[in-house]
Write a protein that holds these residues in place. Structure first.
Motif, PDB file in Angstrom:
ATOM      1  N   GLY A  25     -29.526  34.710  27.865  1.00  0.00           N
ATOM      2  CA  GLY A  25     -30.335  34.663  29.068  1.00  0.00           C
ATOM      3  C   GLY A  25     -29.604  34.015  30.239  1.00  0.00           C
ATOM      4  O   GLY A  25     -29.682  34.495  31.373  1.00  0.00           O
ATOM      5  N   ALA A  26     -28.884  32.925  29.958  1.00  0.00           N
ATOM      6  CA  ALA A  26     -28.140  32.258  31.026  1.00  0.00           C
ATOM      7  C   ALA A  26     -27.057  33.164  31.593  1.00  0.00           C
ATOM      8  O   ALA A  26     -26.827  33.201  32.809  1.00  0.00           O
ATOM      9  CB  ALA A  26     -27.534  30.960  30.490  1.00  0.00           C
ATOM     10  N   THR A  27     -26.389  33.915  30.716  1.00  0.00           N
ATOM     11  CA  THR A  27     -25.346  34.823  31.180  1.00  0.00           C
ATOM     12  C   THR A  27     -25.943  35.986  31.953  1.00  0.00           C
ATOM     13  O   THR A  27     -25.410  36.406  32.990  1.00  0.00           O
ATOM     14  CB  THR A  27     -24.524  35.351  29.987  1.00  0.00           C
ATOM     15  N   ALA A 243     -20.530  39.791  27.139  1.00  0.00           N
ATOM     16  CA  ALA A 243     -20.851  38.476  26.572  1.00  0.00           C
ATOM     17  C   ALA A 243     -22.349  38.324  26.295  1.00  0.00           C
ATOM     18  O   ALA A 243     -22.752  37.932  25.197  1.00  0.00           O
ATOM     19  CB  ALA A 243     -20.370  37.376  27.511  1.00  0.00           C
ATOM     20  N   ALA A 244     -23.184  38.638  27.282  1.00  0.00           N
ATOM     21  CA  ALA A 244     -24.625  38.418  27.116  1.00  0.00           C
ATOM     22  C   ALA A 244     -25.197  39.251  25.977  1.00  0.00           C
ATOM     23  O   ALA A 244     -25.996  38.767  25.170  1.00  0.00           O
ATOM     24  CB  ALA A 244     -25.355  38.740  28.423  1.00  0.00           C
ATOM     25  N   ASN A 245     -24.809  40.522  25.888  1.00  0.00           N
ATOM     26  CA  ASN A 245     -25.341  41.367  24.820  1.00  0.00           C
ATOM     27  C   ASN A 245     -24.851  40.938  23.446  1.00  0.00           C
ATOM     28  O   ASN A 245     -25.597  40.985  22.466  1.00  0.00           O
ATOM     29  CB  ASN A 245     -24.983  42.829  25.077  1.00  0.00           C
ATOM     30  N   LEU A 246     -23.594  40.507  23.356  1.00  0.00           N
ATOM     31  CA  LEU A 246     -23.096  40.026  22.069  1.00  0.00           C
ATOM     32  C   LEU A 246     -23.832  38.755  21.653  1.00  0.00           C
ATOM     33  O   LEU A 246     -24.167  38.573  20.476  1.00  0.00           O
ATOM     34  CB  LEU A 246     -21.587  39.781  22.144  1.00  0.00           C
ATOM     35  N   PHE A 247     -24.091  37.871  22.610  1.00  0.00           N
ATOM     36  CA  PHE A 247     -24.897  36.677  22.322  1.00  0.00           C
ATOM     37  C   PHE A 247     -26.273  37.086  21.795  1.00  0.00           C
ATOM     38  O   PHE A 247     -26.759  36.561  20.792  1.00  0.00           O
ATOM     39  CB  PHE A 247     -25.082  35.830  23.586  1.00  0.00           C
TER      40      PHE A 247
END
Length: 313
Positions: A25-27, A243-247
């Motif tokens: 969410g932060a990314t 990055a966000a989707n992998l997180f």
């Protein structure tokens, strides 16, 4: 096998899952400010297409060099994730760009997070996940915070005056629906195909569908016109696409869809602060109250995951 028949993961794994969803969410919170900066350089629809295309190229190159298994997927994976997930990606990319341009960063990100309520209900109906009173209450708290943020926000931005708030609200609600359905799809698909493969298949499908639909609609994607536009797209790709989707996909391997969706609602807070600093968008007192409610919902979800595993229905 449904989520309710699986063994609950250990507490440490659940906390890691919730923190990964927060990181996602932060990314994702950087999407609005970066996109707003690009509106003066290229159309909103082209931004969505190019950032997904760049993400697809990066994943394909990584697969060719280090992980050939990335390309080995059964027919069900191509249909469910490539076609179905790709259609959701295409819808999200266009809708969210219009939401940002029409309703501002805070309004777009806040409308997107009506999704936790949708996820909580559909996860119960489709995945048979527990719909506890606390989960539903946290989702409703977040949704109420969203409403206050939208009505108390500024839509200052390069395209906001042209598109208007109506287009922004429509885009925000469509992006929420696509996000909710993507969350449920990921909860089912990631344990079977892995986070990176799901992201790759979604990206391929999204690029193809976006290219076809935008061209037929007379809005064929235009190449980035300058080095500054390329830099902005690279930053969007590295953060909100990769990055966000992998997180997030790593999170839904560890926790259920509903708490993952609630955790990711930290995005409007990050997006609003960045928009305030960079583009002079602002929130009134009700708007800040709304964001506070979003934060409270996120924090409450984290405390629930820290205390115990969810009860089985």
């Amino acid at each position: 096998m449904t989520a309710s028949t699986q063994h609950a993961p250990p507490r440490a794994s659940r906390l890691a899952g919730y923190l990964l969803a927060l990181a996602a969410g932060a990314t994702w919170g950087t999407t609005g400010p970066l996109s707003t900066g690009l509106y003066a350089l290229m159309p909103a629809t082209s931004i969505g297409f190019w950032r997904v295309l760049l993400g697809t190229v990066c994943l394909a190159a990584w697969g060719l060099l280090f992980y050939r298994e990335l390309f080995r997927v059964d027919r069900a994976g191509w249909l469910l994730v490539g076609l179905g997930g790709g259609a959701l990606v295409a819808l999200f990319e266009v809708a969210y760009q219009f939401a940002i341009a029409g309703a501002g960063v805070a309004g777009a990100a806040a409308m997107l997070y009506t999704a936790p309520v949708i996820v909580a209900i559909l996860a119960r109906l489709i995945l048979k996940e527990a719909l506890t009173p606390v989960r539903l209450l946290l989702s409703l708290l977040v949704m109420a915070g969203v409403a206050l943020t939208v009505t108390g926000g500024s839509n200052a931005g390069a395209e906001a005056a042209r598109l208007g708030l109506g287009a922004g609200i429509a885009g925000g609600l469509l992006s929420a629906v696509s996000y909710a359905l993507t969350t449920l799809m990921a909860r089912f698909a990631v344990p079977r195909y892995g986070a990176v493969r799901v992201l790759f298949l979604e990206a391929i499908g999204g690029v193809v569908i976006l290219g076809i639909v935008l061209t037929l609609a007379g809005r064929a994607p235009t190449p980035p016109p300058s080095l500054a536009a390329w830099r902005g797209l690279v930053a969007l790709t590295a953060g909100s696409v990769l990055a966000a989707n992998l997180f997030f996909f790593s999170a839904v391997k560890r926790i259920e869809a509903a708490p993952a969706a609630v955790a990711a609602t930290i995005e409007p807070v990050v997006g609003t602060v960045l928009a305030l600093l960079l583009f002079h968008q602002h929130l009134s007192l009700p708007g800040w109250l709304g964001l506070t409610m979003v934060v409270a919902g996120v924090a409450g979800g984290y405390l629930q995951e820290a205390r115990h595993s969810p009860s089985q229905p």
